[in-house]
Design a protein around this motif. Structure first.
Motif, mmCIF file in Angstrom:
data_model
loop_
_atom_site.group_PDB
_atom_site.id
_atom_site.type_symbol
_atom_site.label_atom_id
_atom_site.label_comp_id
_atom_site.label_asym_id
_atom_site.label_seq_id
_atom_site.Cartn_x
_atom_site.Cartn_y
_atom_site.Cartn_z
ATOM 1 N N PRO A 1 2.936 5.606 -10.235
ATOM 2 C CA PRO A 1 3.134 4.446 -9.365
ATOM 3 C C PRO A 1 2.159 4.477 -8.196
ATOM 4 O O PRO A 1 1.982 5.506 -7.547
ATOM 5 N N SER A 2 1.508 3.349 -7.950
ATOM 6 C CA SER A 2 0.614 3.277 -6.794
ATOM 7 C C SER A 2 1.082 2.261 -5.767
ATOM 8 O O SER A 2 0.601 2.260 -4.636
ATOM 9 N N LEU A 3 2.007 1.395 -6.157
ATOM 10 C CA LEU A 3 2.570 0.391 -5.261
ATOM 11 C C LEU A 3 4.058 0.259 -5.546
ATOM 12 O O LEU A 3 4.476 0.286 -6.699
ATOM 13 N N PHE A 4 4.853 0.095 -4.503
ATOM 14 C CA PHE A 4 6.280 -0.139 -4.667
ATOM 15 C C PHE A 4 6.820 -0.674 -3.351
ATOM 16 O O PHE A 4 6.720 -0.004 -2.317
ATOM 17 N N ILE B 1 16.488 4.174 -2.945
ATOM 18 C CA ILE B 1 15.552 5.131 -2.346
ATOM 19 C C ILE B 1 15.254 4.694 -0.920
ATOM 20 O O ILE B 1 15.334 3.497 -0.596
ATOM 21 N N PRO B 2 14.914 5.635 -0.050
ATOM 22 C CA PRO B 2 14.622 5.268 1.330
ATOM 23 C C PRO B 2 13.381 4.392 1.448
ATOM 24 O O PRO B 2 12.387 4.588 0.734
ATOM 25 N N ALA B 3 13.462 3.438 2.341
ATOM 26 C CA ALA B 3 12.303 2.626 2.685
ATOM 27 C C ALA B 3 11.558 3.294 3.828
ATOM 28 O O ALA B 3 11.947 4.344 4.333
ATOM 29 N N THR C 1 4.667 -8.184 3.232
ATOM 30 C CA THR C 1 5.367 -7.027 2.708
ATOM 31 C C THR C 1 6.363 -6.574 3.761
ATOM 32 O O THR C 1 5.981 -6.202 4.867
ATOM 33 N N ILE C 2 7.635 -6.620 3.408
ATOM 34 C CA ILE C 2 8.681 -6.313 4.387
ATOM 35 C C ILE C 2 8.963 -4.819 4.434
ATOM 36 O O ILE C 2 9.114 -4.233 5.502
ATOM 37 N N TYR C 3 9.067 -4.220 3.252
ATOM 38 C CA TYR C 3 9.405 -2.798 3.181
ATOM 39 C C TYR C 3 8.543 -2.098 2.142
ATOM 40 O O TYR C 3 8.241 -2.646 1.082
ATOM 41 N N PHE C 4 8.155 -0.883 2.438
ATOM 42 C CA PHE C 4 7.480 0.018 1.519
ATOM 43 C C PHE C 4 8.485 1.073 1.047
ATOM 44 O O PHE C 4 9.446 1.378 1.751
ATOM 45 N N ALA C 5 8.231 1.651 -0.089
ATOM 46 C CA ALA C 5 8.929 2.884 -0.425
ATOM 47 C C ALA C 5 8.417 3.979 0.502
ATOM 48 O O ALA C 5 7.213 4.082 0.752
ATOM 49 N N ALA C 6 9.318 4.789 1.021
ATOM 50 C CA ALA C 6 8.891 5.857 1.920
ATOM 51 C C ALA C 6 8.066 6.902 1.188
ATOM 52 O O ALA C 6 7.209 7.553 1.776
ATOM 53 N N SER C 7 8.318 7.062 -0.105
ATOM 54 C CA SER C 7 7.612 8.080 -0.879
ATOM 55 C C SER C 7 7.418 7.598 -2.309
ATOM 56 O O SER C 7 8.394 7.302 -3.010
ATOM 57 N N LEU C 8 6.168 7.552 -2.750
ATOM 58 C CA LEU C 8 5.899 7.224 -4.150
ATOM 59 C C LEU C 8 6.297 8.370 -5.069
ATOM 60 O O LEU C 8 6.541 8.159 -6.259
ATOM 61 N N ASP C 9 6.376 9.575 -4.548
ATOM 62 C CA ASP C 9 6.870 10.696 -5.346
ATOM 63 C C ASP C 9 8.322 10.462 -5.756
ATOM 64 O O ASP C 9 8.730 10.790 -6.876
ATOM 65 N N GLU C 10 9.101 9.883 -4.849
ATOM 66 C CA GLU C 10 10.486 9.576 -5.167
ATOM 67 C C GLU C 10 10.563 8.493 -6.245
ATOM 68 O O GLU C 10 11.406 8.545 -7.138
ATOM 69 N N VAL C 11 9.665 7.526 -6.167
ATOM 70 C CA VAL C 11 9.603 6.475 -7.195
ATOM 71 C C VAL C 11 9.312 7.100 -8.555
ATOM 72 O O VAL C 11 9.984 6.808 -9.552
ATOM 73 N N LYS C 12 8.307 7.969 -8.610
ATOM 74 C CA LYS C 12 7.928 8.572 -9.888
ATOM 75 C C LYS C 12 9.053 9.423 -10.462
ATOM 76 O O LYS C 12 9.290 9.430 -11.674
ATOM 77 N N SER D 1 0.846 -1.183 0.000
ATOM 78 C CA SER D 1 0.000 0.000 0.000
ATOM 79 C C SER D 1 0.883 1.235 0.000
ATOM 80 O O SER D 1 1.932 1.246 0.628
ATOM 81 N N PRO D 2 0.477 2.266 -0.711
ATOM 82 C CA PRO D 2 1.313 3.456 -0.782
ATOM 83 C C PRO D 2 1.417 4.150 0.566
ATOM 84 O O PRO D 2 0.466 4.212 1.330
ATOM 85 N N VAL D 3 2.594 4.649 0.843
ATOM 86 C CA VAL D 3 2.817 5.415 2.061
ATOM 87 C C VAL D 3 3.300 6.792 1.643
ATOM 88 O O VAL D 3 4.365 6.922 1.048
ATOM 89 N N ALA D 4 2.516 7.791 1.879
ATOM 90 C CA ALA D 4 2.877 9.137 1.443
ATOM 91 C C ALA D 4 4.058 9.655 2.246
ATOM 92 O O ALA D 4 4.091 9.557 3.467
ATOM 93 N N GLY D 5 5.032 10.192 1.564
ATOM 94 C CA GLY D 5 6.170 10.777 2.251
ATOM 95 C C GLY D 5 5.801 12.111 2.871
ATOM 96 O O GLY D 5 5.056 12.892 2.297
ATOM 97 N N THR D 6 6.353 12.381 4.039
ATOM 98 C CA THR D 6 6.050 13.634 4.721
ATOM 99 C C THR D 6 7.269 14.541 4.780
ATOM 100 O O THR D 6 7.227 15.597 5.358
ATOM 101 N N HIS D 7 8.371 14.064 4.167
ATOM 102 C CA HIS D 7 9.555 14.897 4.170
ATOM 103 C C HIS D 7 10.265 14.718 2.842
ATOM 104 O O HIS D 7 10.045 13.767 2.120
ATOM 105 N N GLU D 8 11.126 15.650 2.517
ATOM 106 C CA GLU D 8 11.831 15.583 1.240
ATOM 107 C C GLU D 8 12.838 14.449 1.278
ATOM 108 O O GLU D 8 13.569 14.262 2.252
#
Length: 327
Positions: free
Chosen positions: A190-193, A50-52, A169-180, A12-19
């Protein structure tokens, strides 16, 4: 029957709250020798990280160009998703356009899985690549994500796969914006990573495990592609700490599922997989995959229909934010 081991563990996407910024290597990496990649194909990865979502963990970033170059060669519907404004799904596929020579093993438009074909010993890896097509009915929203949950969410997976022991699911991407930012605009939204771990129960063969990086791309034309790749051996430190004993490893050489909308409540699915089951005869792999993926589609058929009549999928969609839960 032996379980199919592709073991997509999407997230599930986790929105990043920091740059965030991309990393070239983890800080601890310089002290560690690089191992030969015995599992994941190194051409599918970059040297960026990228950060998890967990402290001091970074995720190796895929080479989207290399990955999708392979996917579109074996999945006409994935190519439609990436390149066409109005993709036509199964009816728009022209077999003459295939890059490779596929052998049709089953084709009947009246069946749930209407088409199956394969290539034996694809790219000299000793196991076949198998392709499935099906047409389903269900809600419009989150189709790809909800289909992926049939494989990645343990309670759902175990309803159709009796040999599944662990899906996590072991790790999420911390920010899908970073993925994009790193993937590029041509690969949609991207909606999942994330990284998932799967282990099977003892059955005809001993337990097997996989460590996979998976994601989902949604495109402006309404199509989606879910993809997965095996992690390289130098990423073994990401295995879950509560599973210290290593099992024989299976490898998804290529895996994708393309979704093309064909109506308000209908969509086509093309499922492509080349899986090497560690220590299992390659000539038996094809029949095992066919039977197992047919089970996936039988369960998916009922599950997606339940989204139209207040059933399990409708309840799942209600958990998304209001603007995403429209059926």
């Amino acid at each position: 029957m032996i379980s199919f081991l592709l073991l997509l563990s999407t997230v599930s996407p986790v929105a990043g709250t920091h740059e965030l910024r991309s990393l070239t290597v983890p800080n601890f990496w310089s002290a560690r020798p690089r191992l030969i990649a015995a599992f994941g194909n190194p051409k599918f990865f970059t040297d960026k990280y990228i950060p998890a979502d967990k402290p001091e963990v970074v995720l190796k970033f895929p080479n989207f160009d290399a990955l999708f170059d392979e996917i579109v060669k074996v999945s006409p519907m994935a190519k439609q998703a990436l390149t066409e404004d109005n993709p036509g799904g199964i009816k728009a596929i022209n077999a003459a356009d295939d890059v490779y020579n596929w052998k049709v093993t089953d084709s009947n438009p009246k069946r749930l899985v209407s088409h199956i074909d394969k290539i034996d010993n694809f790219q000299n890896k000793g196991v076949p690549i198998v392709r499935f097509r099906s047409s389903l009915r269900g809600p419009t929203k989150k189709r790809a994500e909800c289909f992926s949950e049939l494989i990645s969410v343990q309670p759902l997976r175990q309803k159709w796969d009796v040999t599944c022991a662990i899906v996590d699911t072991i790790y999420f991407a911390a920010s899908l914006d970073e993925v994009k930012k790193l993937q590029g605009e041509k690969y949609g939204e991207p909606s999942l990573f994330g990284i998932g771990y799967v282990k099977t129960k003892q059955s005809v063969v001993s337990p097997r495990e996989q460590l996979t990086l998976c994601g989902c791309q949604n495109f402006p034309n309404g199509a989606s592609v879910v993809w997965g790749m095996e992690m390289e051996e130098d990423e073994n430190y990401l295995f879950p700490k509560n599973q210290p004993k290593r099992m024989p490893r299976s490898t998804s050489h290529i895996w994708s599922v393309a979704f093309i909308p064909t109506g308000e409540e209908t969509f086509d699915v093309e499922y492509v997989l080349q899986l090497e089951i560690g220590g299992f005869p390659g000539w038996l792999t094809g029949p095992v995959l066919v039977e197992t993926i047919k089970k996936t589609f039988r369960f998916a058929d009922d599950y997606f229909l339940s989204g139209l009549d207040g059933g399990d999928l409708a309840k799942r969609l209600a958990l998304f934010p209001d603007e995403e839960a429209v059926i």
